[in-house]
Design an enzyme around this catalytic site. Structure first.
Site, PDB file in Angstrom:
ATOM      1  N   HIS A  48     -23.242  11.987 -16.981  1.00  0.00           N
ATOM      2  CA  HIS A  48     -23.996  12.930 -17.812  1.00  0.00           C
ATOM      3  C   HIS A  48     -24.072  14.298 -17.130  1.00  0.00           C
ATOM      4  O   HIS A  48     -23.732  15.324 -17.730  1.00  0.00           O
ATOM      5  CB  HIS A  48     -25.402  12.369 -18.041  1.00  0.00           C
ATOM      6  CG  HIS A  48     -26.297  13.250 -18.851  1.00  0.00           C
ATOM      7  ND1 HIS A  48     -26.652  12.956 -20.151  1.00  0.00           N
ATOM      8  CD2 HIS A  48     -26.932  14.409 -18.558  1.00  0.00           C
ATOM      9  CE1 HIS A  48     -27.459  13.893 -20.613  1.00  0.00           C
ATOM     10  NE2 HIS A  48     -27.644  14.790 -19.652  1.00  0.00           N
ATOM     11  N   GLU A  49     -24.505  14.311 -15.880  1.00  0.00           N
ATOM     12  CA  GLU A  49     -24.654  15.587 -15.187  1.00  0.00           C
ATOM     13  C   GLU A  49     -23.300  16.241 -14.950  1.00  0.00           C
ATOM     14  O   GLU A  49     -23.185  17.471 -14.953  1.00  0.00           O
ATOM     15  CB  GLU A  49     -25.394  15.386 -13.866  1.00  0.00           C
ATOM     16  CG  GLU A  49     -26.803  14.831 -14.001  1.00  0.00           C
ATOM     17  CD  GLU A  49     -27.671  15.613 -14.963  1.00  0.00           C
ATOM     18  OE1 GLU A  49     -27.446  16.834 -15.137  1.00  0.00           O
ATOM     19  OE2 GLU A  49     -28.586  15.017 -15.566  1.00  0.00           O
TER      20      GLU A  49
END
Length: 785
Positions: free
Chosen positions: A561-562
């Site tokens: 996600h990051e």
């Protein structure tokens, strides 16, 4: 995951003050000369001054500067390891002094142009503003980053001392009448406007809107009050963050009996024994104890999911949901009142409402959404539509869980029995996958996926080899390359550090891609990002052996996600610094690439690439991969409903009158009212989760206040964007590569240079549809509540 995307340019403001008094031009020049060696003549040249005026050995291209104060060093990489608290005030005052002189000269020149009925040139105005913001925002963002990841009392004090001056200057820039009139003149001059590229028009549009939201239309007492509100809000948000960190680190329960840790997996016992050793029990071991439980995410989640001791689960749960409140069950040494965030929240809401009124908006929610894709009604409509589709499903999931447990469940029982039911249904739990998901193996799989999709490779580099520093020895640095050419850099800080590092996970920018800031002889400055996570660190045993950081599926998902955020920043093709990377992206679109990357993490091919046993190197068994896939949507409706509760509470708090206004509900009355529509298990009466809801009230969270709905809004985009690949065939490698390059050229490459809706349509070929999101979450046939 407490996911943050940072790097939004745009806080600006009133005259610069030094030790409580207005700084004269002469004083500014003395400060610059003392801290940088810049002469008064050079400083007073105003717009003529730039980094090029510094001695050659400290130009950005060299990255070898040795200025005594690292915050004055314009190297490409910040000198993270060299920065000390006593550098902050002197360094930032010098940076603000430099920026102030540049702003004064810019305003003088723009006013002269307008008085002569000439339109300022776009490049003159845009570049001047970028140079002003670069001169102070870069070092200030470094200070703020260090406060989040290496917090100390001294750094807090230094940050608090200079923050009001930063906010004052940001407001001053945002309320610059000359700059605003310059942008309006460019937009009104058809001959100039027609010659601008789309990204340049986007810059002008955003600058006008931001100025209006910074109170450019205010005068007299209203203008002064706006500045006071901005300064107080910044201070309150910092206090909120400090309280949450202090309240979190105040809880540490030492366990000495084996029956207290029964059910906890070996990985958790190793982590908790390591925590005990760090607190003085030198011989603590996973087998014999003692063990220390904290509220850091790896420890908290392990207890709530696996601990057989219901009393331990209850104690940990109650401590977590009452953090930083008057109801705290584990206050720090200074007492509950010292970290109680309820009055902080009330004051923040009151000030946000007052600021909205000054700007002519009905509420802070309306102000927040003025810069986003969605309208307020559109955001609420999406949330309500999803709520009706998942409420009954979530209620059925809870009823099923109670039937499985054979009793009524309390809050601290839910995760425990949910894990037991998952084990029974799928013959699978997170501990089965950990041995195959060492951090190194996951990085390998992540970067190989990035190469497949976007044609760039990532290479671990020693920071010193490229002139960089890190803030902690565990931080890693990657260089992204296209062919043999570097295109970006990415720092990754993966592990929790109790007491000094804020919880959650986020990405923020280190440097933006920029034509203006290009080193001598190069066309652009390359972008650099930093990813921060909080997974369990490697465990160093008393005998000297080390077990690497072994990840859960959830932690792998967070890293992907990051990385999605970071890729939008790093793979930008935009050279205008104002809108390159994540800059200028509407907040409710900023989660699109991050959630899109999560879909790739779940694919069997991706799992096969990265899942290798940390001891034997054997690949993860095929049947275990199938179990992971089968459990993907386990309790999806419950998870969705939880996110909807957060989003609806956020909008309610920021749309209605603030607490204390006539007839207004308290924050807890609002929370309970929303919970009736979004929770199948009502919260405890003493639940104070809002007091630690950092997305809404902490410093550095950008557009999440009245913007938490962005996760779901962007999830529509990410799901529909991934559906393109499903339609083409996920096994069709040629199509995956072709579409991946297209995604890189549009969603990632164009960043904030055009409205997000326009960019999505360029990629997808049509407007977004919610259908893929419903399908991915098994909500297509759910009944209405």
């Amino acid at each position: 995951a407490d996911t943050r995307a940072g790097g939004r340019r745009g806080r600006r403001g009133p005259p610069l003050h030094h030790h409580g008094a207005m700084m004269s031009a002469a004083a500014i020049c003395r400060l610059l000369r003392r801290t940088t060696g810049i002469t008064a003549a050079t400083a007073m040249a105003g717009a003529a001054f730039s980094f090029a005026a510094l001695p050659a050995q400290v130009r950005p291209a060299s990255c070898r500067a040795e200025l005594a104060n690292p915050l004055l060093d314009p190297c490409y990489f910040p000198r993270f390891a060299d920065i000390q608290p006593d550098h902050v005030t002197e360094g930032m005052e010098a940076r603000l002094a430099e920026a102030s002189l540049k702003l004064e000269e810019l305003e003088r020149r723009v006013e002269a142009m307008l008085a002569a009925k000439n339109t300022p040139g776009y490049q003159f105005l845009a570049d001047s503003l970028e140079e002003i913001t670069e001169s102070y925002e870069g070092p200030w963002s470094t200070v703020c980053h260090l406060k989040q990841v290496k917090d100390t009392p001294e750094l807090r004090a230094a940050h608090a001392a200079i923050e009001p001056k930063i906010v004052e200057f940001e407001t001053r820039v945002g309320q610059s009448a000359a700059v605003y009139r310059g942008w309006k003149a460019i937009k009104a001059d058809e001959a100039v406007w027609s010659q601008l590229a789309p990204e340049q028009r986007r810059v002008a549009d955003l600058e006008v809107l931001r100025a209006e939201l910074k109170g450019i239309g205010l005068a007299g007492d209203d203008k002064e009050r706006f500045g006071e509100i901005e300064t107080e809000l910044a201070s309150l948000s910092t206090s909120f963050s400090n309280h949450v960190l202090d309240a979190t680190k105040a809880f540490a329960r030492k366990l000495t009996r084996p029956d207290q840790v029964r059910g906890l997996p070996k990985s958790a016992l190793q982590m908790m024994a390591a925590a005990a050793r760090a607190r003085g029990d030198a011989q603590a071991s996973a087998e014999e104890g003692p063990w220390v439980v904290t509220l850091d995410a790896p420890s908290l989640i392990a207890v709530l999911r696996y601990a057989d001791d219901a009393d331990l689960r209850e104690a940990v749960y109650r401590a977590y949901v009452t953090r930083a409140s008057a109801a705290s069950t584990s206050p720090p040494a200074g007492g509950k009142e010292a970290v109680d965030n309820e009055p902080v929240i009330n004051r923040i809401l009151a000030l946000r409402a007052e600021r909205a009124k000054l700007l002519g908006y009905p509420s802070h929610a309306h102000v927040s959404l003025a810069e986003k894709m969605a309208s307020l009604e559109g955001a609420k409509g999406l949330l309500e539509d999803l709520r009706t589709k998942c409420f009954d499903r979530a209620a059925a999931e809870h009823a099923e869980l109670e039937k499985f447990a054979g009793r009524t469940l309390r809050h601290w029982d839910v995760a425990y029995y949910a894990e037991k039911l998952k084990e029974e249904r799928y013959a699978f739990d997170d501990e089965m996958v950990r041995p195959y998901l060492s951090l190194d193996a996951v990085f390998d799989g992540l970067w190989r996926q990035v190469e497949t999709l976007f044609g760039v490779t990532a290479h671990a580099v020693e920071p010193a080899a490229v002139g960089a520093q890190v803030w902690d020895p565990e931080v890693r640095l990657f260089e992204l390359r296209r062919g043999e050419e570097p295109v970006a850099y990415c720092f990754v800080d993966p592990y929790a550090r109790s007491g000094e590092k804020r919880g959650g996970a986020w990405m923020s920018e280190v440097r933006s891609r920029s034509r203006l800031c290009a080193p001598p002889g190069q066309a652009v400055r390359l972008p650099a990002a930093q990813i921060v996570c909080n997974q369990g660190p490697p465990v160093r045993h008393p005998d000297g052996t080390v077990t690497p950081s072994l990840m859960t599926i959830g932690e792998v998902r967070t890293l992907f996600h990051e990385c999605g955020h970071a890729l939008q920043h790093m793979l930008t093709r935009v050279d205008e610094g104002h809108v390159s990377g994540i800059r200028g992206v509407e907040w409710d679109a900023v989660e699109q690439p991050s959630q899109w990357m999560e879909y790739w993490m779940e694919q069997p091919a991706t799992i096969k690439r990265m899942a290798k046993h940390h001891e034997t190197g054997e690949p993860m068994p095929e049947d275990l991969i199938k179990k992971i896939r089968a459990a993907k949507n386990y309790r999806a409706a419950s998870d969705t409903l939880r996110q909807l509760k957060f989003a609806l509470t956020d909008l309610a708090l920021h749309e209605q009158p603030p607490p204390g206004a006539s007839g207004a509900p308290t924050i807890w009355e609002t929370d309970r009212a929303v919970s009736k529509r979004t929770s199948v298990l009502p919260p405890l009466s003493e639940d104070r989760f809002l007091c630690a809801f950092s997305h809404l009230f902490a410093s550095g969270t950008g557009g999440y206040s009245a913007g938490y709905y962005s996760y779901k809004w962007a999830e529509v985009l990410s799901a529909d964007g991934f559906a393109v690949f499903e339609e083409a065939g996920l096994e069709n490698e040629a199509e995956v590569k072709r579409l991946g390059r297209r995604y890189a050229e549009t969603v990632l490459g164009m960043g904030g240079s055009r409205p997000a809706a326009e960019i999505f349509k360029l990629f997808r070929g049509r407007e977004p549809s919610v259908d893929a999101l419903l399908r991915h979450n098994d909500l297509v046939t759910s009944a209405a509540a």
